[in-house]
Design a protein around this motif. Structure first.
Motif, short mmCIF file in Angstrom:
data_model
loop_
_atom_site.label_atom_id
_atom_site.label_comp_id
_atom_site.label_asym_id
_atom_site.label_seq_id
_atom_site.Cartn_x
_atom_site.Cartn_y
_atom_site.Cartn_z
N HIS B 34 0.83 -1.21 0.00
CA HIS B 34 0.00 0.00 0.00
C HIS B 34 0.86 1.26 0.00
CE1 HIS B 34 -3.09 2.91 1.10
NE2 HIS B 34 -3.99 2.00 0.74
N ILE B 35 1.92 1.27 0.80
CA ILE B 35 2.81 2.44 0.88
C ILE B 35 3.49 2.67 -0.48
CG2 ILE B 35 4.92 3.39 1.94
CD1 ILE B 35 4.16 1.67 4.47
N ALA B 36 4.03 1.59 -1.05
CA ALA B 36 4.74 1.72 -2.33
C ALA B 36 3.80 2.21 -3.42
CB ALA B 36 5.36 0.37 -2.71
N ALA B 134 13.37 5.33 2.50
CA ALA B 134 12.41 4.43 3.15
C ALA B 134 12.47 3.04 2.54
CB ALA B 134 11.00 5.00 3.02
N LEU B 135 12.60 2.97 1.21
CA LEU B 135 12.71 1.66 0.55
C LEU B 135 13.93 0.92 1.06
CD1 LEU B 135 11.81 2.53 -3.16
CD2 LEU B 135 10.68 0.80 -1.77
N GLU B 136 15.06 1.65 1.10
CA GLU B 136 16.34 1.04 1.44
C GLU B 136 16.39 0.55 2.89
OE1 GLU B 136 20.58 2.52 -0.46
OE2 GLU B 136 19.03 3.97 0.07
N THR B 137 15.91 1.41 3.80
CA THR B 137 16.13 1.11 5.21
C THR B 137 14.95 0.40 5.86
OG1 THR B 137 15.28 3.26 5.88
CG2 THR B 137 17.64 3.11 5.50
N LEU B 138 13.76 0.55 5.29
CA LEU B 138 12.60 -0.02 5.97
C LEU B 138 11.80 -1.00 5.10
CD1 LEU B 138 10.81 0.11 8.58
CD2 LEU B 138 9.41 1.76 7.33
N LEU B 139 11.37 -0.54 3.93
CA LEU B 139 10.41 -1.35 3.17
C LEU B 139 11.04 -2.62 2.59
CD1 LEU B 139 8.45 1.54 1.37
CD2 LEU B 139 7.98 0.47 3.57
N ILE B 140 12.21 -2.50 1.94
CA ILE B 140 12.85 -3.69 1.37
C ILE B 140 13.28 -4.68 2.46
CG2 ILE B 140 14.87 -4.52 0.04
CD1 ILE B 140 14.56 -1.97 -1.71
N SER B 142 11.99 -5.13 5.28
CA SER B 142 10.83 -5.69 5.98
C SER B 142 10.02 -6.65 5.12
CB SER B 142 9.89 -4.57 6.45
OG SER B 142 10.58 -3.64 7.26
N ALA B 143 10.15 -6.53 3.78
CA ALA B 143 9.31 -7.34 2.90
C ALA B 143 9.61 -8.83 3.07
CB ALA B 143 9.53 -6.92 1.44
N GLN B 144 8.56 -9.60 3.22
CA GLN B 144 8.71 -11.04 3.45
C GLN B 144 8.66 -11.81 2.14
OE1 GLN B 144 9.34 -12.49 6.56
NE2 GLN B 144 9.67 -10.31 6.98
N ASN B 145 7.75 -11.41 1.24
CA ASN B 145 7.59 -12.13 -0.01
C ASN B 145 8.72 -11.79 -0.99
OD1 ASN B 145 6.47 -12.05 -2.99
ND2 ASN B 145 5.38 -13.66 -1.88
N ALA B 146 9.33 -12.83 -1.57
CA ALA B 146 10.49 -12.64 -2.44
C ALA B 146 10.16 -11.80 -3.67
CB ALA B 146 11.06 -13.99 -2.86
N GLU B 147 8.98 -12.01 -4.25
CA GLU B 147 8.62 -11.26 -5.47
C GLU B 147 8.36 -9.80 -5.15
OE1 GLU B 147 6.06 -13.13 -8.61
OE2 GLU B 147 5.92 -14.70 -7.08
N LEU B 148 7.74 -9.56 -4.00
CA LEU B 148 7.51 -8.17 -3.58
C LEU B 148 8.86 -7.48 -3.34
CD1 LEU B 148 5.62 -5.84 -2.68
CD2 LEU B 148 5.65 -6.83 -0.38
N SER B 150 11.72 -8.20 -4.64
CA SER B 150 12.39 -8.00 -5.92
C SER B 150 11.81 -6.81 -6.68
CB SER B 150 12.27 -9.29 -6.74
OG SER B 150 12.55 -9.04 -8.09
N LEU B 151 10.48 -6.66 -6.64
CA LEU B 151 9.85 -5.51 -7.30
C LEU B 151 10.28 -4.20 -6.64
CD1 LEU B 151 7.85 -4.40 -9.43
CD2 LEU B 151 6.02 -4.72 -7.76
N LEU B 152 10.37 -4.23 -5.31
CA LEU B 152 10.80 -3.02 -4.58
C LEU B 152 12.25 -2.69 -4.91
CD1 LEU B 152 9.29 -3.81 -1.05
CD2 LEU B 152 8.39 -2.15 -2.68
#
Lengths: 109, 174
Positions: B34-36, B134-140, B142-148, B150-152
């Motif tokens: 949702h954030i992305a 935010a992507l670098e330090t938090l979102l990537i 934190s992401a659990q799903n490998a495809e998500l 990778s997209l990030l």
């Protein structure tokens, strides 16, 4: 029916291939450059006049292969496009939309 | 003006980085999605405002690139959440981003000509910097799903390019 057509087709093919070999003695090549995650691979390519470059864009983004003041090849998302190399030289190229994507082509005569 | 810009950027940084740390909890994949997605929509809207307002060819071309790329990434994000059968989940970070964007949009709406161009492009630099951080330090991480994830990661690479592109346009405007 297949048996009757095949020898004829073979004869025509042989004739065509034979003729082609005489008319075009130089072997032009197609050089593939893949684009994946905003990078050209390989970055450096060596080619000769008459060769073609085929960029295969695996990204879901639109890219280009653009030589400043020269060729400008549009590469739609998930599509490929070709460029026939017509003159010798050393060319830096970039993606106009993502200027940090860089590549280089050396074309020998 | 500059102070307000900096304050807005700091507020976003605080919201993106700070909120989760305070909660002692990482965002979930539905929240990350949702954030992305929201961050992408915001930049597309900003770009559309620039295309409608600016008379500067370089600025308009930059804005067109933003629409093309962010719409493409958001389409990939939607395809992915559909495939994974995940429902993006609204959250405080998304809300804060949208609110900050709305404030920025009305600020920019008061400007025209070179003032608008400068403010839009400066905000694009600041905004991409914040989102990339935010992507670098938090979102990537934190992401659990490998495809998500990778997209990030692809998104981060693309948006770092956008930041450089915006910085380049900003120097041209000076």
């Amino acid at each position: 029916m297949t048996a009757a057509v095949n020898p004829l087709r073979s004869a025509i093919l042989a004739l065509l291939l034979g003729t082609a070999a005489i008319v075009v003695p130089a072997r032009a090549e197609t050089i593939e450059v893949t684009i994946d995650r905003l990078a050209y691979a390989p970055v450096e390519i060596e080619a000769k006049v008459g060769d073609e470059i085929e960029w295969i864009n695996k990204d879901a983004l639109v890219h280009t292969a653009t030589v400043k003041g020269g060729a400008d090849v549009l590469l739609p998302a998930k599509k490929s496009a070709r460029l026939l190399l017509q003159e010798p030289g050393s060319f830096d190229y970039i993606c106009r939309y993502h200027p940090n994507m860089k590549g280089h082509i050396t074309v020998r005569p | 003006m500059t102070i307000r810009l900096t304050t807005a950027a700091a507020a976003i940084a605080l919201l993106l980085g700070g909120n989760w740390a305070l909660a002692g909890d990482k965002p979930t994949d539905p929240q990350i999605a949702h954030i992305a997605y929201t961050a992408g929509v915001i930049d597309v809207e900003a770009a559309k405002q620039a295309i409608a307002t600016s008379k500067n060819k370089t600025v308009v071309e930059f804005a067109e690139s933003m629409v093309r790329d962010h719409e493409s990434v958001n389409k990939q994000a939607l395809d992915l959440v559909k495939k994974l059968n995940v429902t993006p989940e609204d959250n405080d970070t998304s809300k804060a981003l949208s609110q900050a964007a709305e404030t920025k949009r009305s600020e920019l709406a008061k400007l025209t000509g070179a003032d608008f161009d400068k403010a839009y492009v400066e905000n694009e630099v600041a905004y991409h910097k914040q989102v990339n951080g935010a992507l670098e330090t938090l979102l990537i991480p934190s992401a659990q799903n490998a495809e998500l994830k990778s997209l990030l990661e692809t998104g981060l690479k693309l948006f770092q390019g956008h930041q450089q592109h915006a910085e380049h346009v900003a120097t041209e405007l000076k």
